[in-house]
Scaffold this motif. Sequence first.
Motif, short mmCIF file in Angstrom:
data_model
loop_
_atom_site.label_atom_id
_atom_site.label_comp_id
_atom_site.label_asym_id
_atom_site.label_seq_id
_atom_site.Cartn_x
_atom_site.Cartn_y
_atom_site.Cartn_z
N SER A 4 0.84 -1.16 0.47
CA SER A 4 0.03 0.15 -0.27
C SER A 4 0.82 1.41 0.61
O SER A 4 0.92 1.95 1.49
N LEU A 37 2.81 4.27 -2.56
CA LEU A 37 2.06 5.31 -3.35
C LEU A 37 3.89 5.29 -4.99
O LEU A 37 4.13 4.93 -3.67
N LEU A 50 -2.31 5.00 -7.46
CA LEU A 50 -2.44 4.72 -5.87
C LEU A 50 -3.27 2.90 -5.66
O LEU A 50 -3.09 2.55 -6.58
N LEU A 108 -4.70 1.70 -4.41
CA LEU A 108 -6.87 0.91 -3.97
C LEU A 108 -7.58 1.86 -5.82
O LEU A 108 -7.95 1.62 -6.04
N PHE A 109 -6.91 3.18 -5.34
CA PHE A 109 -7.54 4.10 -6.74
C PHE A 109 -6.98 3.21 -8.22
O PHE A 109 -7.90 3.52 -9.65
N LEU A 154 -7.44 10.98 1.82
CA LEU A 154 -7.28 10.20 0.36
C LEU A 154 -5.77 9.59 0.74
O LEU A 154 -6.31 8.08 0.22
N LEU A 155 -4.82 9.55 0.87
CA LEU A 155 -3.66 9.64 0.33
C LEU A 155 -3.39 8.60 1.37
O LEU A 155 -1.98 7.48 1.77
N GLU A 165 -5.56 7.05 3.32
CA GLU A 165 -6.93 5.77 3.38
C GLU A 165 -5.57 5.20 2.22
O GLU A 165 -5.79 3.70 2.49
N GLU A 166 -5.39 5.60 0.92
CA GLU A 166 -4.03 4.39 0.33
C GLU A 166 -3.21 4.39 0.84
O GLU A 166 -2.86 2.75 0.36
#
Length: 640
Positions: free
Chosen positions: A6, A8, A77, A79-80, A129-130, A132-133
């Motif tokens: 997980s 970036l 990302l 998840l995204f 958001l970041l 959560e990612e």
Amino acid sequence: MSSKRSWLTLKHLTFTGPDADPADIEFSAGLSVLMGASNTGKSFSVKALDFLLGAARDLPDIVERKPYDRAWLALDLPLFGPATFMRAVAGGSFELRPGFVTAPPPEDASVRQLSGRHDHTNNDNISRLLLEEIGLAGREIAVDANGKKRSLSFRDLARFCIVDEAAIQSETSPAMSGQYQFVTAERSVFRLLITGADDSAIVPVVDKKTFKASTAGKIEVLDDMIAAIDGKLEADFPHSDQLADQSVRLEASYQDARLEFNRAQESIRARLTAKRTYADWISRLEARRAEIHINFGRFEQLQDVYQSDIRRLEAIEEAGFLLGLGGDRDCPFCGATPDHQKHAHSLDEIEKARGAAIAEIAKIRRQSVELDAALADLSAEGVQGERELAAAYDGLSHVERGLSELAPAANAAKHQLDQTLSVRDKVREGLALLEQRQSLQNRRTELAALKPAAKSDKPNLGLSTNAAFEFAQTVSSVLEEWQFPGKRAVSFDETTFDLIIDGKHRRDNGKGVRAITHAAFKVALLLFCRDRQLPHPGFVLLDTPLLTYRDPIHSKAGPLSPDEAALSNTSLKDFFFEHLSKNGDTCQFMVIENVDLPSGIEKMGKVEVLTGDPTTGRMGLFYPARRPTNPAGTTSGQVL
């Protein structure tokens, strides 16, 4: 070990404008190196990456950025998936778009607005958001020694993955910003990264200074309230010490007055009931008298009708009788014989009509007799009703005289009860003030006796010895991989939250040595989290970590210190890039440098060189602006 984490992965940084060609830098999934001379946009790119990951600080207002109005950061990302953040160069909120894009999408494309301000209760901000990612959403960190907490922001993590030129040379711990008010929070973030545990379970305690100020404030308020009560007692209850005895006596007087009043009320209540009874009786009798009067009138009218009907029927009977007598005689008027007389009805019919009249007369006379009897009954009832009505009025008068006699005594009892109740309530008010004052005084005594939280009550926000030791060993391994001179014996100083290398505090070295050991700290942290499957943004950007290899004459950093000179004579630079490249299959590293790079660096990762020379290679981060063609076919404008 699986490379799926997980984390970036940065893809490219791009600037666009209506009158400029896009200016971009691509990043490798492993090692990326941005090499260039001064004033070519290297440090600007570092600030731009931070800016596109939520930094509130504006971008430097350099002339080269003027043609550009948008900045784009493409990244993968967990998840995204593939995504792009767009932010105006002037700052403000963000747009999140699917895929790797560098142009405004069609109107129907999916675009999500994101605020730049962290809010753990709202999903529509880039920090949430970041987090959560990378699996850190909802985490909490302590911000003071007493356990006060706040939610983790992505900005708390930024210093561990984006290291600018000033920070990398600083004497401050790589985990800290150097601002005293943020020390506890920054240490909490580092502890979270190397342990995976946040501070959400901590129960805060009130610090000594706040406790004293809060307690003093509460006592002051209580003193003001007690003084206000004392003033009211002095003004309204000068003998407040006698209120308790007065209350006992008044309660007895009140009970006596209430008993007397109840007796008076009972006597009045019985007479009021009798009065209502007589009033109801009179009402019924008067209503019946009115009905009898109306019925008398109607019956008398009916008797007149009966007499009129009898007279009419007697006339008919008499006429029939006369007609019956003369039916077989000569007409007395014209002398006509019976044979020559013509009758519309026969004598039989006349006789029948006469008989019917006689029968009807008899019937009406019977009804008249019955009506006379009814009138007699009504008359008798009326007489009886008058007698009863007189008796009812007499009874009502008697009851009203009794009420008049009882009223003064009842009024006196009511007045006495009201007076006693008023005095009793006033005394009770005084007693309530005394009780309230005692309660406030007890609370004040309790507050004055309270003590601030003991040291043992405060949470332990230190780093566990085992975690600190393991992290220090990871830093030692990194330094060994880089062939850092010395024994590379590393320990973690929990007082400064910094490294001690071969018995020497990291901060006590020259700028170049501080820079490379700062880089070792941040790289080791990423590898530490990777090996233990702990959350981390997943990349590290280092601005001039190899400062020790600078030109001591022309560099603004000045001449080399002895420890920098010793380091510059080693091949650490080569091993540094080799090590980052070797770990590039699971981690992303970006290095900004202006020193000569090792030979073969292109095989280790992606290298972008900014020459600063418009005639050779890429001059700088920003491409020249488009220049419109004038009518003569020439161009005008300034090359940036």
